[in-house]
Design a protein around this motif. Structure first.
Motif, short mmCIF file in Angstrom:
data_model
loop_
_atom_site.label_atom_id
_atom_site.label_comp_id
_atom_site.label_asym_id
_atom_site.label_seq_id
_atom_site.Cartn_x
_atom_site.Cartn_y
_atom_site.Cartn_z
N VAL A 90 -42.38 -32.51 28.97
CA VAL A 90 -41.20 -31.92 29.63
C VAL A 90 -40.53 -30.84 28.80
O VAL A 90 -39.58 -30.21 29.27
CB VAL A 90 -40.17 -33.01 30.01
N LYS A 91 -41.00 -30.62 27.58
CA LYS A 91 -40.39 -29.60 26.72
C LYS A 91 -40.42 -28.24 27.39
O LYS A 91 -41.42 -27.83 27.96
CB LYS A 91 -41.13 -29.53 25.38
N GLY A 92 -39.28 -27.56 27.32
CA GLY A 92 -39.18 -26.24 27.93
C GLY A 92 -38.82 -26.26 29.40
O GLY A 92 -38.50 -25.22 29.98
N ARG A 93 -38.87 -27.45 30.02
CA ARG A 93 -38.52 -27.56 31.45
C ARG A 93 -37.30 -28.43 31.69
O ARG A 93 -36.52 -28.17 32.61
CB ARG A 93 -39.71 -28.14 32.23
N PHE A 94 -37.14 -29.47 30.88
CA PHE A 94 -36.01 -30.40 31.03
C PHE A 94 -35.01 -30.19 29.91
O PHE A 94 -35.38 -29.86 28.78
CB PHE A 94 -36.50 -31.85 30.97
N THR A 95 -33.73 -30.42 30.22
CA THR A 95 -32.68 -30.34 29.22
C THR A 95 -31.76 -31.53 29.36
O THR A 95 -31.23 -31.79 30.45
CB THR A 95 -31.86 -29.05 29.38
N ILE A 96 -31.57 -32.26 28.26
CA ILE A 96 -30.64 -33.37 28.25
C ILE A 96 -29.33 -32.89 27.64
O ILE A 96 -29.31 -32.10 26.69
CB ILE A 96 -31.22 -34.58 27.47
N SER A 97 -28.23 -33.37 28.20
CA SER A 97 -26.91 -33.01 27.69
C SER A 97 -25.96 -34.17 27.96
O SER A 97 -26.30 -35.11 28.70
CB SER A 97 -26.40 -31.72 28.34
N ARG A 98 -24.79 -34.11 27.37
CA ARG A 98 -23.81 -35.18 27.58
C ARG A 98 -22.40 -34.61 27.56
O ARG A 98 -22.14 -33.58 26.91
CB ARG A 98 -23.97 -36.27 26.54
N ASP A 99 -21.51 -35.30 28.25
CA ASP A 99 -20.09 -35.00 28.24
C ASP A 99 -19.37 -36.29 27.85
O ASP A 99 -19.19 -37.18 28.69
CB ASP A 99 -19.66 -34.50 29.63
N ASN A 100 -18.98 -36.39 26.61
CA ASN A 100 -18.36 -37.62 26.13
C ASN A 100 -17.00 -37.87 26.76
O ASN A 100 -16.56 -39.02 26.86
CB ASN A 100 -18.26 -37.60 24.60
N ALA A 101 -16.34 -36.83 27.18
CA ALA A 101 -15.04 -37.01 27.85
C ALA A 101 -15.21 -37.67 29.21
O ALA A 101 -14.29 -38.32 29.71
CB ALA A 101 -14.35 -35.66 28.01
N LYS A 102 -16.40 -37.50 29.80
CA LYS A 102 -16.67 -38.09 31.12
C LYS A 102 -17.61 -39.29 31.04
O LYS A 102 -18.00 -39.83 32.08
CB LYS A 102 -17.28 -37.03 32.04
N ASN A 103 -17.99 -39.67 29.81
CA ASN A 103 -18.92 -40.80 29.63
C ASN A 103 -20.18 -40.62 30.48
O ASN A 103 -20.66 -41.57 31.13
CB ASN A 103 -18.25 -42.13 30.00
N THR A 104 -20.71 -39.42 30.47
CA THR A 104 -21.84 -39.09 31.33
C THR A 104 -22.90 -38.33 30.56
O THR A 104 -22.58 -37.46 29.74
CB THR A 104 -21.37 -38.26 32.54
N VAL A 105 -24.14 -38.67 30.83
CA VAL A 105 -25.28 -37.94 30.28
C VAL A 105 -26.07 -37.35 31.46
O VAL A 105 -26.13 -37.94 32.54
CB VAL A 105 -26.16 -38.85 29.40
N TYR A 106 -26.63 -36.18 31.23
CA TYR A 106 -27.31 -35.45 32.29
C TYR A 106 -28.76 -35.16 31.91
O TYR A 106 -29.11 -35.09 30.72
CB TYR A 106 -26.61 -34.12 32.56
N LEU A 107 -29.58 -34.94 32.91
CA LEU A 107 -30.93 -34.46 32.70
C LEU A 107 -31.18 -33.34 33.72
O LEU A 107 -31.31 -33.61 34.91
CB LEU A 107 -31.97 -35.56 32.86
N GLN A 108 -31.19 -32.12 33.24
CA GLN A 108 -31.50 -30.97 34.09
C GLN A 108 -33.01 -30.79 34.09
O GLN A 108 -33.62 -30.61 33.03
CB GLN A 108 -30.82 -29.72 33.55
N MET A 109 -33.61 -30.82 35.26
CA MET A 109 -35.05 -30.75 35.40
C MET A 109 -35.41 -29.49 36.19
O MET A 109 -35.03 -29.36 37.36
CB MET A 109 -35.59 -31.99 36.10
N ASN A 110 -36.09 -28.58 35.54
CA ASN A 110 -36.52 -27.33 36.17
C ASN A 110 -38.04 -27.27 36.23
O ASN A 110 -38.73 -28.01 35.54
CB ASN A 110 -35.98 -26.13 35.38
N SER A 111 -38.53 -26.36 37.05
CA SER A 111 -39.98 -26.16 37.20
C SER A 111 -40.69 -27.48 37.41
O SER A 111 -41.70 -27.78 36.74
CB SER A 111 -40.54 -25.44 35.96
N LEU A 112 -40.18 -28.26 38.32
CA LEU A 112 -40.73 -29.60 38.54
C LEU A 112 -42.16 -29.55 39.05
O LEU A 112 -42.54 -28.65 39.83
CB LEU A 112 -39.84 -30.37 39.51
N LYS A 113 -42.94 -30.54 38.61
CA LYS A 113 -44.34 -30.66 39.00
C LYS A 113 -44.54 -32.00 39.70
O LYS A 113 -43.74 -32.92 39.54
CB LYS A 113 -45.22 -30.60 37.76
#
Length: 124
Positions: A64-87
């Motif tokens: 998934v390197k180069g296609r997915f991005t993990i991020s977090r917002d500690n103020a919202k107690n939330t973690v995200y996974l942005q998935m691009n160029s899905l296969k």
């Protein structure tokens, strides 16, 4: 006991994008590493991405390197996974997990808790 609730899964065409979210409660979210795993049909659950407590360090599976991005917002107690160029091979149930410590240290980091999962289906 921590509760993790994923959302954002669905059906998307190959080449498209999705963003998964995982809302956490019941634990000090900002002090723990978080991660995403997935279980493709007929296969075992596998690591996708992880992020340190501050967001300053991330790790990704080679697939998934180069296609997915993990991020977090500690103020919202939330973690995200942005998935691009899905296969089509990204089709799986995606699970959010938290780790006992502030950093993900590879296969030695065993998740503490799991979410219920969210289905991602990529049509070719």
């Amino acid at each position: 006991q921590v509760q993790l609730v994923e959302s954002g899964g669905g059906l998307v065409q190959a080449g498209g994008s999705l963003r998964l979210s995982c809302a956490a409660s019941g634990r000090i979210f900002s002090s723990t590493a978080m991660g995403w795993f997935r279980q493709p049909p007929g296969n075992e659950r596998e690591f996708v991405a992880a992020i340190s407590w501050s967001g300053g360090s991330t790790d990704y599976a080679d697939s998934v390197k180069g296609r997915f991005t993990i991020s977090r917002d500690n103020a919202k107690n939330t973690v995200y996974l942005q998935m691009n160029s899905l296969k089509s091979e990204d089709t799986a149930v995606y699970y959010c997990a938290d780790f006992p410590g502030p950093y993900y240290i590879g296969s030695d980091s065993q998740p503490h808790s799991w979410g219920q999962g969210t289905q991602v289906t990529v049509s070719s």
